[in-house]
Write a protein that holds these residues in place. Structure first.
Motif, short mmCIF file in Angstrom:
data_model
loop_
_atom_site.label_atom_id
_atom_site.label_comp_id
_atom_site.label_asym_id
_atom_site.label_seq_id
_atom_site.Cartn_x
_atom_site.Cartn_y
_atom_site.Cartn_z
N LEU A 263 0.82 -1.20 0.00
CA LEU A 263 0.00 0.00 0.00
C LEU A 263 0.86 1.26 0.00
O LEU A 263 0.54 2.25 -0.67
N VAL A 266 2.26 2.02 -3.49
CA VAL A 266 1.28 2.71 -4.32
C VAL A 266 1.20 4.17 -3.92
O VAL A 266 1.22 5.09 -4.76
N TYR A 267 1.12 4.43 -2.62
CA TYR A 267 1.00 5.80 -2.10
C TYR A 267 2.16 6.67 -2.56
O TYR A 267 1.98 7.83 -2.95
N SER A 269 4.06 6.30 -5.19
CA SER A 269 4.29 6.34 -6.64
C SER A 269 3.23 7.11 -7.42
O SER A 269 3.48 7.51 -8.56
N VAL A 270 2.06 7.33 -6.83
CA VAL A 270 0.99 8.01 -7.57
C VAL A 270 1.23 9.51 -7.56
O VAL A 270 2.00 10.04 -6.74
N ARG A 275 -2.57 11.12 -4.29
CA ARG A 275 -2.13 10.87 -2.91
C ARG A 275 -3.04 11.62 -1.94
O ARG A 275 -3.43 11.09 -0.89
#
Length: 304
Positions: A263, A266-267, A269-270, A275
């Motif tokens: 998780l 993902v946080y 990299s977006v 975010r």
């Protein structure tokens, strides 16, 4: 995990002297710092007995002038600690912990605003505790204090212990702690954006009694680019290190560790806008009673 016994004093701390610990560095803005200082001192219904301003590296002329006003005790009794080079917020906070003559330490940041009743409310609830935080509301140059999104955390010790394996259970700018308990487990140690999370985890393992107040204690400044700054590989390496610590300390299981890392990957990299939306939807939604809330990779320790 069972509830540990209290590691704190059993005497009522309402009248006990306490210090406010605020770090300062060269990229802080003088007008914001002055408002933060005033909110944590002159504007308090229960004023601190000492303001500890820990200066991390060289400052701008405007900040130097403000520091002189602090030294002149314009904001009340003060202790200014200066270091010539920029070392990071963990080192600045550790300096303040070690230098404080008072056992109770309240944290405050140089661009947030403490509510006038913050310290009075915390001291009234601090008996038998070693670590006490509260809720915050966001504000910015476009959002007035007291009107922004609410940030909450679990309230009771058992809820906090359970929450620790998912993400930080305290908002750092709201915390009041016992100096001796924090120093007994090593105090602040360098870990980008997660210095406070690591300290809370070690205090928990050391037997600290913990709680959060439901009241909003601090208005927390959120700049337009705050979430944009919270991405990237360097931040994720801190996540990896923190999760490894939690795993080795048996705070999380291997499965929980892998889920947390997925998780957080993902946080980090977006894009910043995604975010921000994810944080609003999955972290700060009313999930206080959830057993497995979504992760909050950032603890709000350091702005840059």
């Amino acid at each position: 995990m069972s509830t540990p016994p209290s590691a704190g004093s059993t005497t009522g701390p309402t009248d006990e002297p306490f210090a406010v610990l605020m770090p300062l560095w060269g990229r802080d803005l003088p007008d914001r710092v002055e408002r933060a200082l005033t909110s944590a001192t002159l504007a308090q219904t229960r004023r601190p007995d000492l303001m500890i301003l820990s200066v991390d590296g060289p400052l701008t002329p405007g900040l130097d002038a403000l520091v002189q006003r602090v030294q002149d005790e314009e904001f009340g009794p003060a202790l200014v600690l200066r270091h010539g080079t920029h070392r990071g917020v963990a080192a600045a906070l550790q300096d303040g912990l070690q230098a404080s003559p008072h056992e109770i330490i309240a944290r405050a940041d140089a661009d947030d605003l403490c509510r006038p009743e913050r310290f009075a409310r915390q001291l009234a609830a601090f008996e038998g505790l070693d670590l006490l935080g509260g809720a915050m509301r966001e504000f910015s140059d476009r959002v007035e204090p007291g009107t922004g999104p609410l940030r909450e955390r679990p309230l009771t010790h058992p809820e906090i212990v359970e929450y620790m394996g998912v993400h930080t259970p305290f908002h750092h700018p709201t915390v009041m702690m016992r100096r001796s308990v924090a120093l007994a487990v090593g105090g602040y140690r360098e870990l980008l954006l997660l210095e406070d999370y690591w300290l809370w985890e070690r205090m928990m393992l050391g037997g600290a009694r913990m709680a959060n107040l439901s009241e909003v204690l601090v208005d927390y400044r959120v700049d337009e680019d705050l979430f944009a700054r919270r991405g990237g590989w360097r931040r994720f390496t801190s996540d990896v290190r923190m999760q490894k610590i939690l795993l080795l300390d048996s705070v999380v299981s291997p499965t929980r560790c892998l889920r947390n890392l997925g998780l957080r990957a993902v946080y980090r990299s977006v894009p910043g806008w995604a975010r921000r939306l994810g944080y609003r939807r999955f972290v700060e939604a009313p999930t206080r009673d959830a057993v497995t809330p979504a992760p909050d990779p950032d603890s709000g320790t350091a702005r840059p």
